[in-house]
Design a protein around this motif. Structure first.
Motif, short mmCIF file in Angstrom:
data_model
loop_
_atom_site.label_atom_id
_atom_site.label_comp_id
_atom_site.label_asym_id
_atom_site.label_seq_id
_atom_site.Cartn_x
_atom_site.Cartn_y
_atom_site.Cartn_z
N CYS A 616 0.64 -1.59 -0.29
CA CYS A 616 -0.27 -0.05 -0.02
C CYS A 616 0.99 1.32 0.08
CB CYS A 616 -0.76 0.59 1.52
SG CYS A 616 -0.31 0.49 3.06
N TYR A 617 0.49 2.32 -0.35
CA TYR A 617 0.95 4.19 -0.07
C TYR A 617 1.51 4.24 1.45
CZ TYR A 617 0.13 4.53 -5.02
OH TYR A 617 1.00 4.10 -6.95
N LEU A 618 2.74 4.50 1.31
CA LEU A 618 2.92 4.57 2.94
C LEU A 618 2.20 5.82 3.29
CD1 LEU A 618 6.61 4.56 4.11
CD2 LEU A 618 5.44 6.58 4.29
N GLU A 619 2.04 7.77 2.70
CA GLU A 619 1.59 8.57 2.63
C GLU A 619 -0.33 8.56 3.58
OE1 GLU A 619 -0.52 11.93 3.73
OE2 GLU A 619 -1.32 10.50 2.57
N PRO A 620 -0.81 7.32 3.99
CA PRO A 620 -1.49 7.35 4.57
C PRO A 620 -1.62 6.96 6.10
CG PRO A 620 -2.33 6.71 2.55
CD PRO A 620 -1.24 6.56 1.68
N VAL A 621 -0.58 6.39 5.69
CA VAL A 621 -0.36 4.61 6.89
C VAL A 621 0.73 5.22 8.16
CG1 VAL A 621 -0.23 2.46 7.95
CG2 VAL A 621 -1.00 3.07 5.42
N LEU A 622 2.02 5.86 7.67
CA LEU A 622 2.48 6.35 8.19
C LEU A 622 3.22 7.68 7.89
CD1 LEU A 622 4.80 3.22 8.43
CD2 LEU A 622 3.97 3.93 10.48
N GLU A 623 4.50 8.22 9.17
CA GLU A 623 5.07 9.20 9.27
C GLU A 623 6.21 9.14 9.46
OE1 GLU A 623 4.99 12.95 12.86
OE2 GLU A 623 3.44 12.88 10.78
N VAL A 624 7.25 9.26 8.84
CA VAL A 624 8.46 9.29 8.58
C VAL A 624 10.00 10.06 8.81
CG1 VAL A 624 10.48 7.65 8.37
CG2 VAL A 624 8.79 7.38 7.78
N ALA A 625 10.44 10.18 10.45
CA ALA A 625 11.16 11.65 10.48
C ALA A 625 12.54 11.24 10.43
CB ALA A 625 10.26 12.28 11.85
N TRP A 626 13.63 11.64 10.12
CA TRP A 626 15.39 11.01 10.60
C TRP A 626 15.44 13.06 11.43
CZ3 TRP A 626 17.74 6.84 9.75
CH2 TRP A 626 17.51 6.18 9.01
N THR A 627 15.85 12.65 11.14
CA THR A 627 17.10 13.92 12.20
C THR A 627 18.84 13.46 12.15
OG1 THR A 627 16.70 13.46 14.48
CG2 THR A 627 15.42 14.67 13.66
N SER A 628 19.31 14.58 12.37
CA SER A 628 20.61 14.43 12.46
C SER A 628 21.41 15.53 13.38
CB SER A 628 21.45 14.39 11.29
OG SER A 628 23.30 14.73 11.87
N ASP A 629 22.25 14.52 15.00
CA ASP A 629 22.80 15.59 15.79
C ASP A 629 23.24 16.47 15.60
OD1 ASP A 629 23.83 13.57 15.87
OD2 ASP A 629 24.78 13.22 18.14
N VAL A 656 9.37 6.63 13.77
CA VAL A 656 7.93 6.33 12.48
C VAL A 656 6.71 6.24 14.11
CG1 VAL A 656 7.10 3.99 11.56
CG2 VAL A 656 9.62 4.46 11.39
N ARG A 657 5.88 6.82 12.49
CA ARG A 657 4.25 7.19 13.55
C ARG A 657 3.01 6.30 12.83
NH1 ARG A 657 -0.04 10.23 15.04
NH2 ARG A 657 0.59 12.15 13.10
N ASP A 658 2.74 6.21 13.40
CA ASP A 658 1.14 5.47 12.77
C ASP A 658 -0.01 6.56 12.49
OD1 ASP A 658 -0.97 4.18 12.92
OD2 ASP A 658 -0.42 2.15 12.69
N LYS A 659 -0.20 7.35 12.35
CA LYS A 659 -1.16 8.26 11.99
C LYS A 659 -2.28 7.31 12.34
CE LYS A 659 0.99 10.56 7.85
NZ LYS A 659 0.43 10.76 6.52
N ASN A 660 -2.88 5.95 12.60
CA ASN A 660 -4.27 5.82 12.82
C ASN A 660 -3.88 5.75 14.23
OD1 ASN A 660 -5.45 5.71 10.18
ND2 ASN A 660 -4.56 4.30 9.28
N THR A 661 -3.15 4.63 14.60
CA THR A 661 -3.53 4.69 16.38
C THR A 661 -2.16 5.66 17.29
OG1 THR A 661 -1.82 3.21 16.00
CG2 THR A 661 -3.40 2.26 15.55
N GLY A 662 -1.41 6.09 16.23
CA GLY A 662 -0.40 6.71 17.42
C GLY A 662 1.17 6.17 17.49
N GLU A 663 0.40 5.07 17.40
CA GLU A 663 1.86 4.50 18.02
C GLU A 663 3.22 4.75 17.42
OE1 GLU A 663 4.00 -0.33 16.94
OE2 GLU A 663 2.31 0.13 16.26
N GLU A 664 4.16 4.81 18.01
CA GLU A 664 5.53 5.70 17.69
C GLU A 664 6.25 4.80 18.08
OE1 GLU A 664 7.61 8.71 19.47
OE2 GLU A 664 5.81 9.77 17.80
N ARG A 665 7.66 4.11 16.77
CA ARG A 665 8.51 3.24 17.43
C ARG A 665 9.97 4.84 16.90
NH1 ARG A 665 8.29 -2.87 15.13
NH2 ARG A 665 5.68 -2.90 15.78
N SER A 666 10.93 4.10 17.53
CA SER A 666 12.36 5.60 17.01
C SER A 666 13.14 4.23 16.99
CB SER A 666 12.41 6.12 18.11
OG SER A 666 13.73 7.43 18.12
#
Length: 677
Positions: A616-629, A656-666
């Motif tokens: 499936c397409y990613l955009e409706p399901v997950l939000e992905v963010a990357w950062t550098s210190d 990574v954050r699930d847009k439907n449940t709010g679950e977040e993994r890092s």
């Protein structure tokens, strides 16, 4: 019609008729232009069946004069103005010599050369009529982005070109103007096939090794990037078969690089002239990519004595490449991979070391635990081990720690005999940096294709790569409102030492035509060879070659051996977050977990690999963010593309954050930016 901004000649218009001997040749379109002629595609009516036509090529003597003294009048006749008479006369002499050569070589009947039907004078110049099937000039194909679809197709094309050049060289002739502008690709006889059969055009720069007075180098500047250095410098005493072979190698480079013109290839000092991750080499076995680069390195040498000395010699290496691709021959990578090895310079073990590191990485990839990661591991030999204790102390003291030693090797006898030894150039121990990790978030460097070892990665200064995320044990709602029909997926397996490339039984699945974007794949193990089974994998391709983001959920990966035993492999199971763009249009997911269950092709023959997947397409399901210190050292964007800017280390965090449940993994990873030296 003018040919281009750099050419002041006016070609014959479409529909113009040239009449000779009771036959009318009607110009269909312009084909190409050389130093002293223009080639057109034309046709004439059959005498008995006028509704039928014959396709021909018509070559017109029309020398290029940068001063514009040779022009075309409104009645289409050429006008030779004052001061251009000798230039035209020299070109006419060369043109007629080319015709004689053409007739001589065409009589051999070995193909690659159009039959010379007739030559005649008209419009104040000379015309030659040549037989030809329909087709298109190679330069025009590349300009229209009609690129070669496979490495095998480029091999067939370059082999045909070399066979034609061999015919020249057998008659002690050199072509001296081999380039995409002078290669006419014939329309394939088989419908839907890609053109690989060719004709070589423009014989007007032909040079006779037996008559050096025939060379008019000043009049034929050739094509930039395709001329050998001795031809550019008009050093006739250095001209030979190797001069044409330089041009042939340059043409092959252009085919492999989708139209890119070779410029100063040897001056760049690049070990790989064509990247093994390029479009045509990505699917091929590593040894095939090495063989390609070996041929190019030798063909494009600056010194004539370092190049291939004959077409037969170059054809031998091309045949070896063809045998590698078909599996008819097996060559150790170590023979090819070492720079200079083709000339007997140095020895080495090829990529054996990197392969060992890759396997160790796979073995250790599953040993990480969630939480703060202080990795225990065996100490490694060399500088890596030697600096460990010193660097640990230096890190905690917060500065550049130094040691003191007596020059003579004895005990300290005073300050005057003490020299500081700093850790400035000591290998950095990345395992002393604490990371917050989550073993359900697996990171893979895309160019390496295997999970990162302990979430550590080296990047050279001013280079870039990308990191892919896979989520383990992740359930989500799939949006199937849009059927994905521009992607392809296939499974494969490969053997250790197998030079043929990945084996997939020609089963490629354009499977996202299903309403729910799912697939059940079964790949039979049928190979009769006796290799050790190296790894298995899944390839996912985006044939739009554009930016897109998808989630590929692999829910089953079952290996069934030849006796019917089933082994559930878990390393590839999970949600793979795939980011595509024009360069990274293919994603490879590979595992060596098969080694825990089977060893050889004999063990699996008669069995199969079963993979279930959905997308499936990613955009409706997950939000992905990357950062550098430390973005001054390494940057990362939201698609996981990492670029090293200056030497040092930076910690990257992927969330990574699930847009439907709010679950977040890092999870976190270390990027070590190193010098290119």
């Amino acid at each position: 019609m003018k040919r281009d901004d750099m050419d002041n000649r006016t070609g014959l218009p479409e529909g113009y008729r040239i009449s000779h001997g009771g036959r009318n040749y009607t110009i269909r379109r312009y084909v190409s232009a050389g130093g002293n002629s223009i080639v057109y595609q034309a046709w004439y009516q059959d005498s008995l069946m006028p509704e039928k036509t014959h396709q021909v090529l018509v070559k017109e003597l029309y020398p290029y004069d940068p001063m514009g003294r040779i022009t075309r009048r409104e009645d289409m006749c050429l006008e030779i103005r004052n001061g251009a008479e000798k230039l035209y006369s020299d070109h006419k002499k060369s043109y007629l010599l080319g015709n004689r050569v053409h007739l001589t070589l065409a009589q051999e009947g070995r193909g690659g050369i159009a039959e010379n039907l007739d030559s005649f004078e008209e419009n104040g110049t000379v015309y030659t009529v040549l037989t030809a099937r329909k087709g298109k000039v190679l330069a025009e194909m590349l300009e229209e982005k009609q690129y070669f679809p496979t490495l095998e197709d480029t091999v067939a094309c370059i082999r045909g070109l070399l066979n034609i050049l061999e015919l020249f060289h057998e008659h002690r002739l050199l072509h001296l103007d081999v380039s995409p502008d002078n290669i006419f690709m014939l329309e394939p006889r088989e419908k839907g096939a890609f053109p690989t059969e060719l004709l070589l055009l423009d014989f007007n720069s032909v040079y006779s090794m037996d008559d050096r007075t025939t060379y008019l180098g000043d009049y034929y500047p050739g094509k930039p990037g395709y001329m050998a250095p001795e031809a550019v410098l008009s050093r006739t005493e250095e001209l030979g078969a190797w001069t044409d072979l330089y041009s042939a190698a340059a043409v092959w480079y252009t085919l492999l690089c989708d139209g890119m013109v070779p410029e100063d290839m040897e001056i760049t000092g690049e070990e790989e002239l064509v990247s093994p991750y390029s479009r045509l080499l990505l699917h091929e076995k590593e040894v095939a990519a090495e063989q390609v680069n070996r041929i190019l390195r030798r063909g494009l040498r600056t010194m004539p004595t370092d190049r291939y000395s004959s077409t037969a010699e170059m054809l031998e290496d091309i045949q070896e490449l063809s045998d590698i691709l078909t599996g008819a021959v097996r060559i150790p990578v170590s023979r090819i991979a070492v720079p200079g090895a083709e000339n007997g310079i140095g020895e080495g073990s090829g990529n054996g070391g990197s392969a060992g590191t890759r396997k160790d990485g796979m073995k250790n990839a599953g040993m990480k635990k969630a939480g703060r990661l202080w990795c225990a591991r065996p100490l490694r030999a060399g500088a890596w081990t030697a600096g460990v204790l010193l660097l640990v102390s230096a890190a905690f003291l917060g500065g550049r720690m130094s040691l003191t030693a007596d020059n003579t090797g004895g005990e300290n006898t005073g300050a005057e005999s003490i020299e500081p030894v700093t850790t400035e150039n000591t290998v950095l121990d990345l395992y002393q940096f604490p990371l917050e990790t989550d073993d359900s978030v697996v990171l893979t460097q895309q160019d390496v294709r295997y999970p990162l070892v302990d979430n550590r990665m080296d990047v050279q200064v001013q280079t870039s790569t990308a990191v892919r995320i896979m989520l383990k044990d992740y359930s989500h709602i799939r949006d199937t409102t849009e059927v994905i029909d521009t992607y392809s997926l296939f499974t494969f397996y490969t053997g250790e030492g197998d030079k043929r490339g990945w084996q997939n039984a020609d089963l490629t699945y354009d499977f996202f035509y299903t309403e729910d974007n799912t697939l059940h794949m079964e790949l039979p193990f049928q190979d009769p060879n006796h290799f050790n089974l190296d790894y298995v994998g899944v390839i996912f391709q985006n044939f739009n070659y554009d930016e897109s983001e998808l989630i590929l959920d692999i829910t089953r990966c079952t290996l069934i051996d030849g006796e019917g035993n089933e082994y559930e492999m878990t390393e590839l199971l999970g949600s793979h977050l795939l980011f595509f763009d024009e360069e990274r249009w293919q994603q490879n997911m590979i595992t060596t977990e098969n080694r825990e269950y089977v060893e050889t092709f004999d063990d699996i023959r008669g069995g199969r690999l079963i993979v279930d997947a959905q997308v499936c397409y990613l955009e409706p399901v997950l939000e992905v963010a990357w950062t550098s210190d430390k973005p001054e050292i390494a940057t990362v964007d939201e698609r996981g593309r990492v670029k090293g800017l200056s030497q040092g280390t930076a910690t990257l965090t992927a969330t990574v954050r699930d847009k439907n449940t709010g679950e977040e993994r890092s999870t976190q990873m270390i990027v070590n930016v190193i010098s290119k030296l």
